[in-house]
Design an enzyme around this catalytic site. Structure first.
Site, PDB file in Angstrom:
ATOM      1  N   LYS A  22       8.942 -13.015  -4.444  1.00 46.23           N
ATOM      2  CA  LYS A  22       7.814 -13.732  -5.061  1.00 46.23           C
ATOM      3  C   LYS A  22       7.385 -13.032  -6.354  1.00 46.23           C
ATOM      4  O   LYS A  22       7.258 -13.675  -7.400  1.00 46.23           O
ATOM      5  CB  LYS A  22       6.622 -13.761  -4.083  1.00 46.23           C
ATOM      6  N   ASN A  23       7.152 -11.727  -6.271  1.00 41.99           N
ATOM      7  CA  ASN A  23       6.598 -11.039  -7.435  1.00 41.99           C
ATOM      8  C   ASN A  23       7.582 -10.975  -8.601  1.00 41.99           C
ATOM      9  O   ASN A  23       7.161 -10.934  -9.763  1.00 41.99           O
ATOM     10  CB  ASN A  23       6.118  -9.632  -7.057  1.00 41.99           C
ATOM     11  N   CYS A 118     -10.535 -10.321  -7.132  1.00 46.36           N
ATOM     12  CA  CYS A 118      -9.852 -10.930  -5.994  1.00 46.36           C
ATOM     13  C   CYS A 118     -10.218 -10.128  -4.772  1.00 46.36           C
ATOM     14  O   CYS A 118     -10.832  -9.080  -4.876  1.00 46.36           O
ATOM     15  CB  CYS A 118      -8.355 -10.977  -6.206  1.00 46.36           C
ATOM     16  N   ARG A 123      -9.387  -5.273  -9.834  1.00 45.22           N
ATOM     17  CA  ARG A 123      -8.128  -5.583 -10.517  1.00 45.22           C
ATOM     18  C   ARG A 123      -8.316  -6.094 -11.955  1.00 45.22           C
ATOM     19  O   ARG A 123      -8.034  -7.248 -12.269  1.00 45.22           O
ATOM     20  CB  ARG A 123      -7.320  -6.603  -9.703  1.00 45.22           C
ATOM     21  N   ASP A 308       1.816  -3.209  -0.681  1.00 41.47           N
ATOM     22  CA  ASP A 308       1.996  -4.541  -0.087  1.00 41.47           C
ATOM     23  C   ASP A 308       2.588  -4.491   1.328  1.00 41.47           C
ATOM     24  O   ASP A 308       2.737  -5.539   1.959  1.00 41.47           O
ATOM     25  CB  ASP A 308       2.895  -5.412  -0.987  1.00 41.47           C
ATOM     26  N   ARG A 400       1.278 -18.464   0.392  1.00 41.69           N
ATOM     27  CA  ARG A 400       1.459 -17.950  -0.967  1.00 41.69           C
ATOM     28  C   ARG A 400       2.688 -17.053  -1.053  1.00 41.69           C
ATOM     29  O   ARG A 400       3.288 -16.947  -2.128  1.00 41.69           O
ATOM     30  CB  ARG A 400       0.225 -17.138  -1.397  1.00 41.69           C
TER      31      ARG A 400
HETATM   32  C1  UD1 Z   1       1.578  -6.257  -8.597  1.00 44.02           C
HETATM   33  C2  UD1 Z   1       1.969  -7.177  -7.461  1.00 44.02           C
HETATM   34  C3  UD1 Z   1       1.125  -6.897  -6.219  1.00 44.02           C
HETATM   35  C4  UD1 Z   1       1.202  -5.411  -5.861  1.00 44.02           C
HETATM   36  C5  UD1 Z   1       0.870  -4.538  -7.069  1.00 44.02           C
HETATM   37  C6  UD1 Z   1       1.063  -3.054  -6.798  1.00 44.02           C
HETATM   38  C7  UD1 Z   1       2.683  -9.177  -8.646  1.00 44.02           C
HETATM   39  C8  UD1 Z   1       2.441 -10.608  -8.943  1.00 44.02           C
HETATM   40  N1  UD1 Z   1       1.778  -8.560  -7.885  1.00 44.02           N
HETATM   41  O1  UD1 Z   1       0.209  -6.571  -8.904  1.00 44.02           O
HETATM   42  O2  UD1 Z   1       1.624  -7.679  -5.139  1.00 44.02           O
HETATM   43  O3  UD1 Z   1       0.278  -5.143  -4.815  1.00 44.02           O
HETATM   44  O4  UD1 Z   1       1.711  -4.902  -8.185  1.00 44.02           O
HETATM   45  O5  UD1 Z   1       2.355  -2.800  -6.393  1.00 44.02           O
HETATM   46  O6  UD1 Z   1       3.681  -8.618  -9.043  1.00 44.02           O
HETATM   47  N2  UD1 Z   1      -5.063  -1.993 -12.990  1.00 44.02           N
HETATM   48  C9  UD1 Z   1      -6.017  -1.736 -13.936  1.00 44.02           C
HETATM   49  N3  UD1 Z   1      -5.902  -2.360 -15.155  1.00 44.02           N
HETATM   50  C10 UD1 Z   1      -4.887  -3.212 -15.450  1.00 44.02           C
HETATM   51  C11 UD1 Z   1      -3.914  -3.467 -14.472  1.00 44.02           C
HETATM   52  C12 UD1 Z   1      -4.024  -2.844 -13.252  1.00 44.02           C
HETATM   53  O7  UD1 Z   1      -6.933  -0.983 -13.705  1.00 44.02           O
HETATM   54  O8  UD1 Z   1      -4.844  -3.740 -16.570  1.00 44.02           O
HETATM   55  C13 UD1 Z   1      -5.167  -1.362 -11.654  1.00 44.02           C
HETATM   56  C14 UD1 Z   1      -5.373  -2.406 -10.577  1.00 44.02           C
HETATM   57  O9  UD1 Z   1      -6.724  -2.744 -10.411  1.00 44.02           O
HETATM   58  C15 UD1 Z   1      -4.824  -1.703  -9.364  1.00 44.02           C
HETATM   59  C16 UD1 Z   1      -3.672  -0.884  -9.947  1.00 44.02           C
HETATM   60  O10 UD1 Z   1      -3.948  -0.766 -11.335  1.00 44.02           O
HETATM   61  O11 UD1 Z   1      -5.770  -0.845  -8.790  1.00 44.02           O
HETATM   62  C17 UD1 Z   1      -2.295  -1.478  -9.712  1.00 44.02           C
HETATM   63  O12 UD1 Z   1      -2.211  -2.723 -10.318  1.00 44.02           O
HETATM   64  P1  UD1 Z   1      -0.865  -3.320 -10.881  1.00 44.02           P
HETATM   65  O13 UD1 Z   1       0.265  -2.368 -10.691  1.00 44.02           O
HETATM   66  O14 UD1 Z   1      -1.128  -3.834 -12.253  1.00 44.02           O
HETATM   67  O15 UD1 Z   1      -0.664  -4.534  -9.895  1.00 44.02           O
HETATM   68  P2  UD1 Z   1      -0.445  -6.056 -10.257  1.00 44.02           P
HETATM   69  O16 UD1 Z   1       0.556  -6.184 -11.352  1.00 44.02           O
HETATM   70  O17 UD1 Z   1      -1.748  -6.737 -10.383  1.00 44.02           O
END
Ligand code: UD1
Length: 421
Positions: A22-23, A118, A123, A308, A400
């Site tokens: 999915k991701n 969320c 996030r 996850d 989802r």
């Molecule tokens: C992706 C995955 C999700 C998984 C996560 C961590 C997808 C669609 N989703 O989510 O299933 O749980 O990686 O492996 O691929 N953060 C910030 N600022 C940002 C971006 C992130 O502070 O601009 C923080 C987030 O709040 C979180 C952490 O960084 O605490 C990790 O987030 P991130 O690695 O970006 O996860 P996603 O890409 O949202």
């Protein structure tokens, strides 16, 4: 609203095919926006998140045709006629922010709604925005939207991520493929989904080096062309189904599973007393010797133990011999499954980012509520090991991220059915 009813107690035996990730698919789909030629994805998973991304891309003018019962997505972004990603779609799924980098790179401007919070934490998307700003984009946050502009095109730059964010790495990586000059992403995320994205972009003509390490270098090109790309196997679905025989007993072969996708997770399974063997077709998992042993888990960016899989691992630990501590280091509010597992007789004490779980001999079936995607499947796993009936409500979370969950588990002997209310 549908619910899933699981009657626990029986061992599982059989094989489960693992779908495309999915991701990975959710970041490969926006890559279509980078080119005016078709991009076709094979091995796509059949999930509601994919439908949401399809709707978003279609709202921008892309054509997305679902073929072979959804396993193939034929996309064309020849005519992008709208550069605004609307709140009504974006709020349904955070991954929608991944259209920002590609739109900006291709069209020089984009307006994308901020995804908002969320269930599993705040996030933010600040790292996505800082990365794009480093490439020369001018960003303005107004009325809940990011207004982005790079009229003269994006320019290669060195981007230092303070945290290895998966989404930020993907967004900036896609944008950098069409920027002028060289981009270096330092402290880039190393997840297999990023490797898959880089491979797809390379088959579209991008020049990328270093994916899978924490430094990715991108040499911008003038245009990308069409390609066909198979989506990598879903390591989270894989880990989830590997836990099914671990918790219920028996032996299940996960077809298409790859050890390199789940190594840290397998080390924990091994320490818990679960047998994992590589086969010609995937990974075979067996629990042979009574109860599993308690193991401690800390979630970390790849190659560490994935956040996850934390909820699902907690379900296993609820039935283990001894006490384990699960530490969540990626998201601040990701133990919402704990109160539901308590309803099934589990012993869990959550304190900040830690959960201490003392295993019980037998969980007991109960009505429980899914709170998010991975939490929902952890309750199904717990139900497989519980005495009596577990009714999981709010299963739209499950749709989802897990295709045909009832079919896959029941083919291995699980007593599970979906009830429409
Ligand atoms: C992706 C995955 C999700 C998984 C996560 C961590 C997808 C669609 N989703 O989510 O299933 O749980 O990686 O492996 O691929 N953060 C910030 N600022 C940002 C971006 C992130 O502070 O601009 C923080 C987030 O709040 C979180 C952490 O960084 O605490 C990790 O987030 P991130 O690695 O970006 O996860 P996603 O890409 O949202």
């Amino acid at each position: 609203m549908d619910s899933i009813v699981v009657t626990g107690g029986g061992e599982l035996r059989g094989e489960i095919p693992i779908a495309g990730a999915k991701n990975a698919c959710l970041t490969l789909m926006p890559a279509t926006l980078l080119s005016d030629e078709p991009l076709t994805l094979t091995n796509a998973p059949r999930l509601s998140d994919i439908v949401t991304m399809t709707t978003l891309l279609a709202s921008l003018g892309a054509e997305v045709t679902s073929l072979q019962d959804g396993k193939v997505l034929a996309m064309s972004s020849h005519d992008i006629n709208n550069l605004t990603a609307d709140y009504d779609i974006v709020r349904k799924m955070r991954a929608s922010i991944l259209v920002l980098g590609p739109l900006l790179a291709r069209a020089g401007q984009a307006v994308v709604s901020l995804p908002g919070g969320c269930a599993i934490g705040a996030r933010p998307v600040d790292l996505h925005l800082k990365g794009l700003e480093a490439l020369g984009a001018r960003l303005d946050l107004r009325d809940g939207y990011v207004h982005a502009e790079a009229r003269g095109g994006l320019k290669g730059a060195v981007v230092d991520f303070p945290f290895a964010s998966v989404g930020a790495t993907e967004n900036v990586l896609m944008a950098a493929t069409l920027a002028k000059g060289t981009t270096v992403l330092n402290n880039a995320a190393r997840e297999p989904e990023i490797v898959d994205l880089a491979q797809c972009l390379r088959s579209m003509g991008a020049e990328i080096d270093g994916e899978g390490t924490s430094t990715i270098t991108i040499e911008g090109v003038d245009r990308l062309h069409g390609a066909t790309h198979p989506v990598v196997a879903d390591r989270i679905e894989l880990g989830t189904y590997m836990l099914a025989p671990a918790i219920a007993g028996g032996e299940v072969e996960c077809i298409g599973g790859r050890m390199d996708l789940v190594r840290a997770f397998c080390e924990k399974l091994d320490a818990a007393g679960i047998e994992v063997t590589e086969t010609q077709r995937g990974l075979k998992v067996a629990r042979r010797n009574g109860r599993v042993r308690a193991v401690d888990v800390v979630t970390e960016p790849f190659p560490g133990f994935p956040t996850d899989l934390q909820a699902q691992m907690m379900a296993l630990m609820c039935t283990a011999e001894g006490t384990s501590v699960l530490e969540e280091k990626i998201f601040e509010n990701r133990f919402m499954h704990a109160p539901e597992l308590l309803r099934m007789g589990a012993k869990i004490d959550v304190h900040g980012g830690h959960a201490t779980v003392t295993g019980v001999e037998r969980l007991k079936g109960a009505p429980v509520m899914a709170t998010d995607l991975r939490a929902s499947v952890s309750l199904i796993l717990a139900g497989l090991a519980a005495e009596g009936e577990t009714v999981v409500s709010r299963v739209y979370h499950l749709d989802r991220g897990y295709e045909h969950v009832v079919r896959k588990l029941s083919s291995c002997g699980a007593r599970i059915e979906r009830i429409s209310a």
